[in-house]
Design a protein around this motif. Structure first.
Motif, PDB file in Angstrom:
ATOM      1  N   GLY A  15      14.275  -7.395 -18.492  1.00 24.27           N
ATOM      2  CA  GLY A  15      13.373  -6.612 -17.665  1.00 24.27           C
ATOM      3  C   GLY A  15      12.079  -7.350 -17.359  1.00 24.27           C
ATOM      4  O   GLY A  15      11.602  -7.350 -16.219  1.00 24.27           O
ATOM      5  N   TRP A  28      13.796  -0.790  -8.907  1.00 22.14           N
ATOM      6  CA  TRP A  28      12.983  -1.938  -8.491  1.00 22.14           C
ATOM      7  C   TRP A  28      13.680  -3.273  -8.764  1.00 22.14           C
ATOM      8  O   TRP A  28      13.631  -4.178  -7.941  1.00 22.14           O
ATOM      9  CB  TRP A  28      11.628  -1.881  -9.193  1.00 22.14           C
ATOM     10  N   ILE A  33      10.110   0.378 -19.928  1.00 17.13           N
ATOM     11  CA  ILE A  33      11.248  -0.444 -20.327  1.00 17.13           C
ATOM     12  C   ILE A  33      11.767   0.138 -21.638  1.00 17.13           C
ATOM     13  O   ILE A  33      11.199  -0.079 -22.713  1.00 17.13           O
ATOM     14  CB  ILE A  33      10.891  -1.932 -20.486  1.00 17.13           C
ATOM     15  N   ILE A  73      13.980   5.461 -16.906  1.00 14.73           N
ATOM     16  CA  ILE A  73      13.900   4.091 -16.381  1.00 14.73           C
ATOM     17  C   ILE A  73      14.392   4.021 -14.922  1.00 14.73           C
ATOM     18  O   ILE A  73      14.744   2.950 -14.429  1.00 14.73           O
ATOM     19  CB  ILE A  73      14.664   3.092 -17.283  1.00 14.73           C
ATOM     20  N   MET A 116       3.898  -2.943 -18.320  1.00 16.03           N
ATOM     21  CA  MET A 116       5.210  -2.618 -18.883  1.00 16.03           C
ATOM     22  C   MET A 116       5.016  -1.737 -20.109  1.00 16.03           C
ATOM     23  O   MET A 116       4.398  -2.160 -21.094  1.00 16.03           O
ATOM     24  CB  MET A 116       5.954  -3.896 -19.279  1.00 16.03           C
ATOM     25  N   LEU A 149      10.932  -8.514 -13.581  1.00 17.60           N
ATOM     26  CA  LEU A 149       9.681  -7.973 -13.038  1.00 17.60           C
ATOM     27  C   LEU A 149       8.704  -9.079 -12.654  1.00 17.60           C
ATOM     28  O   LEU A 149       7.979  -8.971 -11.661  1.00 17.60           O
ATOM     29  CB  LEU A 149       9.020  -7.047 -14.057  1.00 17.60           C
ATOM     30  N   LEU A 179      12.371   1.504 -12.887  1.00 16.38           N
ATOM     31  CA  LEU A 179      12.740   0.130 -13.240  1.00 16.38           C
ATOM     32  C   LEU A 179      14.077  -0.241 -12.595  1.00 16.38           C
ATOM     33  O   LEU A 179      14.221  -1.311 -11.992  1.00 16.38           O
ATOM     34  CB  LEU A 179      12.835  -0.011 -14.758  1.00 16.38           C
ATOM     35  N   PHE A 182       5.858   0.198 -15.235  1.00 16.56           N
ATOM     36  CA  PHE A 182       7.270   0.499 -15.447  1.00 16.56           C
ATOM     37  C   PHE A 182       7.549   0.789 -16.921  1.00 16.56           C
ATOM     38  O   PHE A 182       7.027   0.103 -17.808  1.00 16.56           O
ATOM     39  CB  PHE A 182       8.148  -0.688 -15.027  1.00 16.56           C
TER      40      PHE A 182
END
Length: 328
Positions: free
Chosen positions: A230, A301, A253, A295, A180, A234, A298, A251
């Motif tokens: 987030g 996903w 964030i 993002i 992250m 995840l 993110l 990812f």
């Protein structure tokens, strides 16, 4: 191994304390650890434990993750099903003064955690990286597929190294691992070395605040509640290995709404009801001109977009800060 037992490292830290508390509120058994170092106020760390972990019956074990024997004992005793690794030595500028500490805390420690995750066959390792890995990238917003092989601080280099180590374990052992890249996280219970915290302290005391690069640096401030949302989403959605692809992903964030530091100071002045006394300095070694998160990966996903407006988040920080001062 209990799949619903989650180890949270760095749990006395800013993001770690929030994540541990949120997981406990979801009914998950949380094992917490921290080394309680003195990079900033140890009392603040103890206060976080008292306010956020203790009421939820979370014990925060004192563990030095750079000591392989301590890490092995922690995993052997608790057999976590998943791990959220948030422990790290933070701070770009401090990495110029004490580089060995960053290698020890961010690379040696992470290597120990990785290997214990392999041995315990954890279902998912979620670990903290940083927007710093993008270096002085002129292309904005930053996308996870952008080049990240030119870090301009040792802190950034250690975070990029963590991503590479995690990828290698995913490749070699099939370890599901997700990095992250956090973008300037802020909010109540935050770190005193962060600009919003230290600026607040200085403004309220009538002290000058340092402003670098004429206040033109861009930062993508991301509120802590958005970050925690987030992280938790995840955690429960690891990448699955497929033909030719390993179960590792990264990812961003971030709030995807960068502001210049000058604008940020103006908002903070409005929130505090006090004008700031500014002292201007050249851009510092290791600083990057901008952070700006793309993002889209993110959002696609986990169906979540950080969204808290900066002024709203700073108002919440101010309210907490005033209460914290009264209780100190």
């Amino acid at each position: 191994m209990e799949e619903q037992t989650v180890l949270v490292t760095g749990a006395a830290g800013f993001i770690g304390s929030y994540v541990a508390a949120r997981l406990a509120d979801l009914g998950i058994k949380v094992i917490a650890c921290d080394n309680f170092n003195d990079y900033y106020s140890q009392q603040l760390k103890q206060d976080r434990v008292g306010a956020m972990l203790a009421p939820r019956d979370i014990v925060c074990h004192a563990v030095e993750l750079s000591d392989a024997e301590q890490v092995s004992a922690l995993f052997d005793e608790h057999q976590p099903g998943m791990v959220v690794h948030l422990a790290a030595q933070a701070g770009v500028r401090h990495s110029l003064k004490n580089p060995a500490l960053y290698v020890k805390a961010n690379m040696v420690a992470f290597g120990n955690v990785l290997d214990e995750c392999r041995k315990c066959a954890v279902r998912h390792l979620l670990y903290a990286s940083s927007s710093s890995v993008y270096g002085a990238n002129a292309k904005v917003p930053f996308h996870e597929d952008d080049r990240t092989d030119e870090p301009i601080s040792l802190y950034a280099a250690t975070k990029k190294s963590d991503e590479l180590m995690a990828y290698s374990y995913s490749h070699l052992y099939g370890l599901p691992a997700t990095g992250m890249r956090f973008f300037t996280v802020y909010g109540p219970w935050g770190r005193p070395d962060m600009a919003y915290f230290s600026f607040t302290q200085k403004i309220l005391k009538g002290e000058p605040i340092p402003v670098y690069a004429n206040g033109e640096l861009l930062r993508d401030f991301t509120y802590i509640d958005d970050v925690v949302e987030g992280v938790v989403r995840l955690l429960f959605k690891p990448k699955v290995a497929s033909s030719g692809h390993y179960p590792h992903s990264v990812f961003n964030i971030g709030n995807q709404t960068p502001v210049q530091v000058r604008e940020f100071i103006g908002i903070l002045e409005r929130v505090l009801g006090t004008k700031a006394n500014l002292e201007f300095f050249p851009m510092q070694p290791g600083d990057v001109p901008a952070t700006f998160a793309d993002i889209s990966r993110l959002r696609d996903w986990i169906d979540f977009t950080p969204h808290t407006p900066l002024e709203q988040g700073l108002n919440k920080f101010r309210d907490w800060y005033q209460t914290w001062l009264e209780q100190a």
